[in-house]
Write a protein that holds these residues in place. Structure first.
Motif, PDB file in Angstrom:
ATOM      1  N   SER A   1       0.542  -0.893   0.173  1.00  0.00           N
ATOM      2  CA  SER A   1      -0.461   0.438   0.459  1.00  0.00           C
ATOM      3  C   SER A   1       0.917   1.309   0.317  1.00  0.00           C
ATOM      4  O   SER A   1       2.249   1.284   0.902  1.00  0.00           O
ATOM      5  N   SER A   2       0.429   2.474  -0.911  1.00  0.00           N
ATOM      6  CA  SER A   2       1.753   3.319  -0.700  1.00  0.00           C
ATOM      7  C   SER A   2       1.431   4.823  -0.918  1.00  0.00           C
ATOM      8  O   SER A   2       0.731   5.540  -0.921  1.00  0.00           O
TER       9      SER A   2
ATOM     10  N   ILE B   1      11.464   5.541   4.430  1.00  0.00           N
ATOM     11  CA  ILE B   1      12.407   5.457   2.868  1.00  0.00           C
ATOM     12  C   ILE B   1      13.147   6.363   2.877  1.00  0.00           C
ATOM     13  O   ILE B   1      12.255   7.066   2.398  1.00  0.00           O
ATOM     14  N   LYS B   2      14.427   6.790   2.293  1.00  0.00           N
ATOM     15  CA  LYS B   2      14.679   7.825   2.365  1.00  0.00           C
ATOM     16  C   LYS B   2      15.417   8.041  -0.041  1.00  0.00           C
ATOM     17  O   LYS B   2      15.128   6.551  -0.037  1.00  0.00           O
ATOM     18  N   TYR B   3      15.331   9.092  -0.151  1.00  0.00           N
ATOM     19  CA  TYR B   3      16.019   9.202  -1.362  1.00  0.00           C
ATOM     20  C   TYR B   3      16.979   8.590  -1.976  1.00  0.00           C
ATOM     21  O   TYR B   3      17.973   8.271  -1.393  1.00  0.00           O
TER      22      TYR B   3
ATOM     23  N   LEU C   1       5.421   5.652  -2.655  1.00  0.00           N
ATOM     24  CA  LEU C   1       6.036   4.458  -3.678  1.00  0.00           C
ATOM     25  C   LEU C   1       7.601   4.388  -4.799  1.00  0.00           C
ATOM     26  O   LEU C   1       7.873   3.552  -5.171  1.00  0.00           O
ATOM     27  N   LYS C   2       7.160   5.938  -5.522  1.00  0.00           N
ATOM     28  CA  LYS C   2       8.435   5.662  -6.610  1.00  0.00           C
ATOM     29  C   LYS C   2       9.395   6.023  -5.912  1.00  0.00           C
ATOM     30  O   LYS C   2      10.904   5.456  -5.998  1.00  0.00           O
ATOM     31  N   THR C   3       9.452   6.184  -4.608  1.00  0.00           N
ATOM     32  CA  THR C   3      10.956   6.613  -3.595  1.00  0.00           C
ATOM     33  C   THR C   3      11.120   5.002  -3.687  1.00  0.00           C
ATOM     34  O   THR C   3      12.538   4.341  -3.562  1.00  0.00           O
TER      35      THR C   3
END
Length: 223
Positions: free
Chosen positions: A7-8, A45-47, A94-96
Protein backbone atom coordinates in the motif's frame (compact mmCIF):
# COMPACT_ATOMS: atom_id res chain seq x y z
CA UNK A 1 3.33 -19.53 -0.84
CA UNK A 2 3.70 -15.91 0.28
CA UNK A 3 1.97 -12.89 -1.23
CA UNK A 4 3.03 -9.40 -0.14
CA UNK A 5 0.69 -6.47 -0.77
CA UNK A 6 2.17 -2.97 -0.95
CA UNK A 7 0.00 0.00 0.00
CA UNK A 8 1.36 3.45 -0.81
CA UNK A 9 -1.41 5.95 -0.15
CA UNK A 10 -0.63 8.61 2.48
CA UNK A 11 -4.34 8.48 3.43
CA UNK A 12 -3.79 5.22 5.33
CA UNK A 13 -6.99 3.44 6.32
CA UNK A 14 -9.04 6.11 4.49
CA UNK A 15 -7.52 5.07 1.17
CA UNK A 16 -9.90 3.80 -1.50
CA UNK A 17 -6.99 1.97 -3.14
CA UNK A 18 -6.43 0.11 0.12
CA UNK A 19 -9.93 -1.34 -0.25
CA UNK A 20 -8.82 -2.96 -3.49
CA UNK A 21 -5.61 -4.23 -1.91
CA UNK A 22 -7.44 -5.71 1.07
CA UNK A 23 -9.80 -7.52 -1.31
CA UNK A 24 -6.95 -8.86 -3.45
CA UNK A 25 -5.14 -10.16 -0.38
CA UNK A 26 -8.37 -11.75 0.84
CA UNK A 27 -8.71 -13.50 -2.50
CA UNK A 28 -5.12 -14.72 -2.37
CA UNK A 29 -5.65 -16.00 1.16
CA UNK A 30 -8.82 -17.81 0.12
CA UNK A 31 -6.78 -19.47 -2.64
CA UNK A 32 -4.33 -20.80 -0.05
CA UNK A 33 -1.55 -18.21 0.15
CA UNK A 34 -0.01 -16.63 3.22
CA UNK A 35 -0.46 -12.88 2.87
CA UNK A 36 1.05 -9.73 4.35
CA UNK A 37 0.14 -6.07 3.80
CA UNK A 38 2.86 -3.40 4.04
CA UNK A 39 2.20 0.35 3.99
CA UNK A 40 5.29 2.02 2.52
CA UNK A 41 3.85 5.43 3.38
CA UNK A 42 4.49 4.58 7.04
CA UNK A 43 8.07 3.43 6.46
CA UNK A 44 11.22 5.53 6.62
CA UNK A 45 12.47 5.17 3.05
CA UNK A 46 14.92 7.82 1.94
CA UNK A 47 15.74 8.89 -1.60
CA UNK A 48 18.29 6.99 -3.68
CA UNK A 49 21.51 9.03 -3.90
CA UNK A 50 23.03 7.08 -6.84
CA UNK A 51 26.18 6.27 -4.85
CA UNK A 52 26.66 2.97 -6.74
CA UNK A 53 27.40 0.98 -3.58
CA UNK A 54 24.68 -1.57 -4.41
CA UNK A 55 26.38 -2.19 -7.77
CA UNK A 56 29.75 -2.60 -6.08
CA UNK A 57 28.84 -4.62 -2.99
CA UNK A 58 25.22 -5.75 -3.34
CA UNK A 59 24.20 -3.66 -0.32
CA UNK A 60 22.63 -0.22 -0.03
CA UNK A 61 24.59 2.50 1.77
CA UNK A 62 21.45 4.09 3.27
CA UNK A 63 20.35 2.90 6.70
CA UNK A 64 16.57 3.03 6.84
CA UNK A 65 13.55 0.75 6.40
CA UNK A 66 14.18 -0.13 2.76
CA UNK A 67 16.51 -3.14 3.22
CA UNK A 68 13.92 -4.88 5.44
CA UNK A 69 11.21 -4.13 2.85
CA UNK A 70 13.38 -5.51 0.06
CA UNK A 71 13.99 -8.68 2.05
CA UNK A 72 10.25 -9.25 2.31
CA UNK A 73 9.80 -8.63 -1.43
CA UNK A 74 12.57 -11.06 -2.32
CA UNK A 75 11.14 -13.71 -0.03
CA UNK A 76 7.66 -13.39 -1.56
CA UNK A 77 6.32 -15.50 -4.41
CA UNK A 78 3.91 -12.76 -5.47
CA UNK A 79 3.71 -8.99 -5.05
CA UNK A 80 0.62 -6.80 -5.27
CA UNK A 81 1.44 -3.14 -5.90
CA UNK A 82 -1.20 -0.51 -5.16
CA UNK A 83 -1.22 3.23 -5.57
CA UNK A 84 -3.80 5.93 -6.19
CA UNK A 85 -3.28 8.23 -9.16
CA UNK A 86 -1.25 11.24 -8.01
CA UNK A 87 -0.74 13.69 -10.89
CA UNK A 88 -0.77 10.89 -13.49
CA UNK A 89 1.73 8.78 -11.58
CA UNK A 90 2.11 6.56 -8.56
CA UNK A 91 2.51 8.24 -5.17
CA UNK A 92 5.86 9.70 -4.18
CA UNK A 93 6.08 7.08 -1.44
CA UNK A 94 5.93 4.18 -3.92
CA UNK A 95 8.17 5.90 -6.47
CA UNK A 96 10.79 6.43 -3.77
CA UNK A 97 10.72 2.69 -3.03
CA UNK A 98 11.03 1.91 -6.75
CA UNK A 99 13.99 4.28 -7.06
CA UNK A 100 15.85 2.29 -4.41
CA UNK A 101 15.73 -0.85 -6.59
CA UNK A 102 18.51 -0.48 -9.19
CA UNK A 103 20.10 -3.70 -7.95
CA UNK A 104 16.77 -5.52 -8.31
CA UNK A 105 16.46 -4.32 -11.90
CA UNK A 106 20.11 -4.76 -12.91
CA UNK A 107 20.22 -8.30 -11.52
CA UNK A 108 16.62 -9.24 -12.41
CA UNK A 109 15.97 -10.31 -8.81
CA UNK A 110 12.21 -10.73 -9.33
CA UNK A 111 12.83 -13.61 -11.73
CA UNK A 112 10.23 -16.30 -10.98
CA UNK A 113 7.97 -13.91 -9.07
CA UNK A 114 4.50 -12.81 -10.15
CA UNK A 115 2.83 -9.47 -9.62
CA UNK A 116 -0.35 -7.51 -10.15
CA UNK A 117 -1.33 -3.88 -9.66
CA UNK A 118 -4.23 -1.84 -8.28
CA UNK A 119 -5.18 1.81 -8.56
CA UNK A 120 -7.97 4.31 -8.06
CA UNK A 121 -8.33 7.73 -9.66
CA UNK A 122 -10.66 10.67 -9.56
CA UNK A 123 -10.89 10.60 -13.35
CA UNK A 124 -10.21 8.02 -16.03
CA UNK A 125 -6.40 7.82 -16.01
CA UNK A 126 -6.27 4.22 -14.86
CA UNK A 127 -4.27 2.14 -17.35
CA UNK A 128 -1.26 4.47 -17.31
CA UNK A 129 -0.85 4.06 -13.54
CA UNK A 130 -1.32 0.30 -13.70
CA UNK A 131 1.27 0.12 -16.46
CA UNK A 132 3.85 1.91 -14.31
CA UNK A 133 3.55 -0.74 -11.61
CA UNK A 134 3.19 -3.71 -13.94
CA UNK A 135 6.17 -2.56 -16.01
CA UNK A 136 8.25 -2.26 -12.85
CA UNK A 137 7.59 -5.91 -12.04
CA UNK A 138 8.55 -6.93 -15.58
CA UNK A 139 11.61 -4.67 -15.61
CA UNK A 140 12.81 -6.41 -12.44
CA UNK A 141 12.54 -9.82 -14.12
CA UNK A 142 9.10 -10.86 -12.84
CA UNK A 143 5.80 -11.61 -14.56
CA UNK A 144 2.69 -9.44 -14.30
CA UNK A 145 -0.80 -10.90 -14.55
CA UNK A 146 -2.40 -7.44 -14.99
CA UNK A 147 -4.28 -5.05 -12.78
CA UNK A 148 -7.53 -3.55 -11.59
CA UNK A 149 -8.39 0.13 -11.59
CA UNK A 150 -11.36 2.21 -10.53
CA UNK A 151 -12.53 5.67 -11.51
CA UNK A 152 -14.12 7.09 -8.38
CA UNK A 153 -16.11 9.65 -10.38
CA UNK A 154 -18.30 6.83 -11.68
CA UNK A 155 -19.95 6.32 -8.32
CA UNK A 156 -20.09 3.75 -5.49
CA UNK A 157 -21.13 0.92 -7.81
CA UNK A 158 -17.77 1.21 -9.58
CA UNK A 159 -15.70 0.78 -6.42
CA UNK A 160 -17.77 -2.22 -5.36
CA UNK A 161 -17.23 -3.83 -8.76
CA UNK A 162 -13.49 -3.07 -8.59
CA UNK A 163 -13.28 -4.62 -5.12
CA UNK A 164 -14.77 -7.85 -6.47
CA UNK A 165 -12.43 -7.83 -9.51
CA UNK A 166 -9.48 -7.30 -7.16
CA UNK A 167 -10.54 -10.27 -5.04
CA UNK A 168 -10.76 -12.50 -8.12
CA UNK A 169 -7.40 -11.29 -9.44
CA UNK A 170 -5.85 -12.04 -6.05
CA UNK A 171 -7.03 -15.61 -6.46
CA UNK A 172 -5.70 -15.70 -10.02
CA UNK A 173 -2.30 -14.49 -8.83
CA UNK A 174 -2.05 -17.59 -6.66
CA UNK A 175 -3.05 -19.79 -9.60
CA UNK A 176 -0.47 -18.13 -11.86
CA UNK A 177 2.25 -18.90 -9.32
CA UNK A 178 1.10 -22.50 -8.98
CA UNK A 179 0.96 -22.95 -12.75
CA UNK A 180 4.26 -21.13 -13.34
CA UNK A 181 2.26 -19.28 -15.97
CA UNK A 182 4.29 -17.95 -18.88
CA UNK A 183 3.96 -14.61 -20.64
CA UNK A 184 6.01 -14.80 -23.88
CA UNK A 185 5.72 -11.10 -24.68
CA UNK A 186 7.04 -10.13 -21.25
CA UNK A 187 9.84 -12.69 -21.52
CA UNK A 188 10.80 -11.29 -24.93
CA UNK A 189 11.00 -7.78 -23.44
CA UNK A 190 13.26 -9.04 -20.65
CA UNK A 191 15.50 -10.87 -23.10
CA UNK A 192 15.85 -7.74 -25.24
CA UNK A 193 16.59 -5.63 -22.16
CA UNK A 194 19.35 -7.99 -20.99
CA UNK A 195 20.88 -8.03 -24.46
CA UNK A 196 21.10 -4.25 -24.42
CA UNK A 197 22.02 -3.77 -20.77
CA UNK A 198 24.97 -6.15 -20.92
CA UNK A 199 26.91 -3.34 -22.59
CA UNK A 200 26.27 -1.13 -19.57
CA UNK A 201 27.54 -3.92 -17.31
CA UNK A 202 30.68 -4.37 -19.43
CA UNK A 203 31.27 -0.62 -19.60
CA UNK A 204 31.12 -0.33 -15.80
CA UNK A 205 32.66 -3.70 -14.91
CA UNK A 206 35.57 -2.11 -13.00
CA UNK A 207 33.11 -0.27 -10.74
CA UNK A 208 29.94 -2.38 -10.79
CA UNK A 209 31.80 -5.41 -9.44
CA UNK A 210 28.80 -7.06 -7.75
CA UNK A 211 26.65 -6.63 -10.85
CA UNK A 212 29.42 -7.95 -13.11
CA UNK A 213 30.07 -11.02 -10.94
CA UNK A 214 26.33 -11.73 -10.86
CA UNK A 215 25.98 -11.49 -14.64
CA UNK A 216 28.97 -13.81 -15.14
CA UNK A 217 27.51 -16.30 -12.63
CA UNK A 218 24.18 -16.26 -14.48
CA UNK A 219 25.93 -16.74 -17.82
CA UNK A 220 24.51 -13.49 -19.22
CA UNK A 221 28.03 -12.27 -20.04
CA UNK A 222 31.39 -13.99 -20.31
CA UNK A 223 34.48 -13.13 -18.30
Amino acid sequence: MKIVGISSSPRGRNSNTLKLLDAALEGAKEAGAEVESIDVAKLNIKYCIACDKCHKTGECSIKDDFPALLTKLLQADGIIWSSPNYITNVTAQLKTAFDRCPLVIHEQLFDGKYGMSLTTAGGNEIDFILDIMNNFTIQCGGSSIGGVGCSMSRGPEEIEAAIERSREMGKDLVEAIKEKRQYPEQEARQKAWKEGFKYSILAHKDHWTHNCDYWIEKGWIKE
